[in-house]
Design a protein around this motif. Sequence first.
Motif, PDB file in Angstrom:
ATOM      1  N   GLN A  88       0.837  -1.198   0.000  1.00  0.00           N
ATOM      2  CA  GLN A  88       0.000   0.000   0.000  1.00  0.00           C
ATOM      3  C   GLN A  88       0.868   1.243   0.000  1.00  0.00           C
ATOM      4  OE1 GLN A  88      -2.434   0.554   3.480  1.00  0.00           O
ATOM      5  NE2 GLN A  88      -3.986   1.710   2.374  1.00  0.00           N
ATOM      6  N   VAL A 129     -11.391  -7.495  -1.542  1.00  0.00           N
ATOM      7  CA  VAL A 129     -11.851  -6.453  -2.464  1.00  0.00           C
ATOM      8  C   VAL A 129     -13.184  -6.803  -3.128  1.00  0.00           C
ATOM      9  CG1 VAL A 129      -9.557  -5.550  -2.928  1.00  0.00           C
ATOM     10  CG2 VAL A 129     -10.403  -7.453  -4.287  1.00  0.00           C
ATOM     11  N   LEU A 130     -13.538  -8.086  -3.192  1.00  0.00           N
ATOM     12  CA  LEU A 130     -14.810  -8.505  -3.798  1.00  0.00           C
ATOM     13  C   LEU A 130     -15.427  -9.605  -2.943  1.00  0.00           C
ATOM     14  CD1 LEU A 130     -13.811  -8.722  -7.589  1.00  0.00           C
ATOM     15  CD2 LEU A 130     -15.075  -6.886  -6.472  1.00  0.00           C
ATOM     16  N   LYS A 152     -18.233  -2.691 -12.786  1.00  0.00           N
ATOM     17  CA  LYS A 152     -17.443  -1.988 -11.775  1.00  0.00           C
ATOM     18  C   LYS A 152     -16.517  -2.948 -11.038  1.00  0.00           C
ATOM     19  CE  LYS A 152     -17.950   1.084  -7.771  1.00  0.00           C
ATOM     20  NZ  LYS A 152     -18.940   1.782  -6.899  1.00  0.00           N
ATOM     21  N   ASP A 153     -17.031  -4.135 -10.690  1.00  0.00           N
ATOM     22  CA  ASP A 153     -16.191  -5.126 -10.008  1.00  0.00           C
ATOM     23  C   ASP A 153     -15.115  -5.683 -10.938  1.00  0.00           C
ATOM     24  OD1 ASP A 153     -17.580  -4.785  -7.685  1.00  0.00           O
ATOM     25  OD2 ASP A 153     -18.887  -6.520  -7.957  1.00  0.00           O
ATOM     26  N   SER A 154     -15.387  -5.728 -12.226  1.00  0.00           N
ATOM     27  CA  SER A 154     -14.372  -6.170 -13.190  1.00  0.00           C
ATOM     28  C   SER A 154     -13.181  -5.216 -13.182  1.00  0.00           C
ATOM     29  CB  SER A 154     -14.975  -6.254 -14.594  1.00  0.00           C
ATOM     30  OG  SER A 154     -16.040  -7.173 -14.636  1.00  0.00           O
ATOM     31  N   GLU A 155     -13.456  -3.927 -13.073  1.00  0.00           N
ATOM     32  CA  GLU A 155     -12.372  -2.946 -13.002  1.00  0.00           C
ATOM     33  C   GLU A 155     -11.563  -3.120 -11.717  1.00  0.00           C
ATOM     34  OE1 GLU A 155     -14.759   0.559 -15.489  1.00  0.00           O
ATOM     35  OE2 GLU A 155     -14.602   0.646 -13.317  1.00  0.00           O
ATOM     36  N   LYS A 156     -12.260  -3.386 -10.597  1.00  0.00           N
ATOM     37  CA  LYS A 156     -11.556  -3.622  -9.333  1.00  0.00           C
ATOM     38  C   LYS A 156     -10.636  -4.831  -9.437  1.00  0.00           C
ATOM     39  CE  LYS A 156     -14.988  -1.725  -6.113  1.00  0.00           C
ATOM     40  NZ  LYS A 156     -15.878  -2.064  -4.965  1.00  0.00           N
ATOM     41  N   LEU A 157     -11.157  -5.917 -10.003  1.00  0.00           N
ATOM     42  CA  LEU A 157     -10.365  -7.145 -10.101  1.00  0.00           C
ATOM     43  C   LEU A 157      -9.170  -6.952 -11.025  1.00  0.00           C
ATOM     44  CD1 LEU A 157     -10.027 -10.098  -9.367  1.00  0.00           C
ATOM     45  CD2 LEU A 157     -11.553 -10.691 -11.254  1.00  0.00           C
ATOM     46  N   ASP A 158      -9.352  -6.217 -12.115  1.00  0.00           N
ATOM     47  CA  ASP A 158      -8.244  -5.991 -13.043  1.00  0.00           C
ATOM     48  C   ASP A 158      -7.131  -5.200 -12.371  1.00  0.00           C
ATOM     49  OD1 ASP A 158      -7.166  -6.068 -15.833  1.00  0.00           O
ATOM     50  OD2 ASP A 158      -7.341  -3.894 -15.611  1.00  0.00           O
ATOM     51  N   LEU A 159      -7.493  -4.191 -11.564  1.00  0.00           N
ATOM     52  CA  LEU A 159      -6.481  -3.421 -10.852  1.00  0.00           C
ATOM     53  C   LEU A 159      -5.834  -4.255  -9.745  1.00  0.00           C
ATOM     54  CD1 LEU A 159      -5.052  -0.735 -10.331  1.00  0.00           C
ATOM     55  CD2 LEU A 159      -6.961  -0.090  -8.839  1.00  0.00           C
ATOM     56  N   ALA A 160      -6.635  -5.037  -9.041  1.00  0.00           N
ATOM     57  CA  ALA A 160      -6.113  -5.826  -7.921  1.00  0.00           C
ATOM     58  C   ALA A 160      -5.067  -6.844  -8.384  1.00  0.00           C
ATOM     59  CB  ALA A 160      -7.263  -6.533  -7.201  1.00  0.00           C
TER      60      ALA A 160
END
Length: 291
Positions: free
Chosen positions: A146, A161-162, A194-202
Amino acid sequence: MKNVKAIGLIFLAMVIGLVAAVYAAGWLSKQGTIASNKVVVATVDIELGSKITPQMLTTVDWPSGSIPAGTFKDAKDLHDRVVKMGVLRGEAVLDGKLAPPGTKGGLSAVIAEGKRAMTVRVNDVVGVAGFALPGNYVDVMVNAQQETRQGEENRQISKTVLENVLVLAVAQEAGRDDTKPKVVSAVTLELSLKDSEKLDLARSVGTLSLVLRNQVDKQTVATAGITKRQLFGEKEPEPAPVAMAVTTPVAAPMVQRRKPAPLPARDCVEVIQSGTRVMHCFDKNKSAAIQ
C-alpha cells in the motif's frame, strides 16, 4: 370330512381372488380416466450452455394437475434454444432454464444480464485446492504494497476487495453437476462492470487469493484489511505531520511619484499703508506683479 374342508378353503380362495380382480379392474379403469397433457422432456443430460437439438427431446403424457409452469408441448418450440441451467434426463424442459431466443451457445449464454465474465490465474492454493467449482461463490482477496505519504515506508496489506462472486467456469469446464475438486490454472468469475475494473487493478498490484464461502450466505462484511504490523500486534506509526508551505507576501511594486514642479522664484515687498498691510510679489521671469 377332510375333503369338505379342503373344498371349502378352495372356494374361499376363489371368492377372494375374484374380489381382488374386480377391485384391480376398477382401479385401472379409474387411472385411465386421469386427464393428461403432452410435455417435452429431455432424453439425455443437457449441460448448461448447450444448444438443444431434436435428438435431445421427446414428449410424454404428464398429469394435468401436476404440470410445472413453463413447460412446452411441442419440441419444435425448442429448436436451437440454449440452456442456461443443466437439464437432467427425463426432466421437463422449462422456459426458466433457457436463455433468451437467438442466444448463441457457449459460456456467454450463462452470464446473467448486466454481468461480465472475467478470468484470473490460480493455482492449487489460490483456487482453494480445487474446491472453487462452477456454481460456487467466492470472495477475492489481494495482498499488495500500500502506497503511503512521501517520506513514509510502503506497508504490506491484505484486504478483501470482492465478495459473493459466482464461479462460472474452471479452466474450460462450466458444468455444475460434478462436485469432485479440480486443480486448474484459471477460474472464470461473473462480475459487474465496476467489479471487473476492481479485479483488473487488484491482480496488477498484488497477489490474488480466492476464499470459498457458503452458497446460501449472501451477507457482506466490510473490512479495513490487515497490515503486517497489525498482524504481529505492533502499533502503526503515527503519520508524519504535513509541513505547511509558508508563502512570503510579494511586495507591491514601488510607484515613483513625480516631484511637484518647483514654484517660480518671486520677490515680495510688504507695504503698510493707512494701517493696512499689502504684500506685493514680482515674478523674476515675467517681471509681472502678482497680488
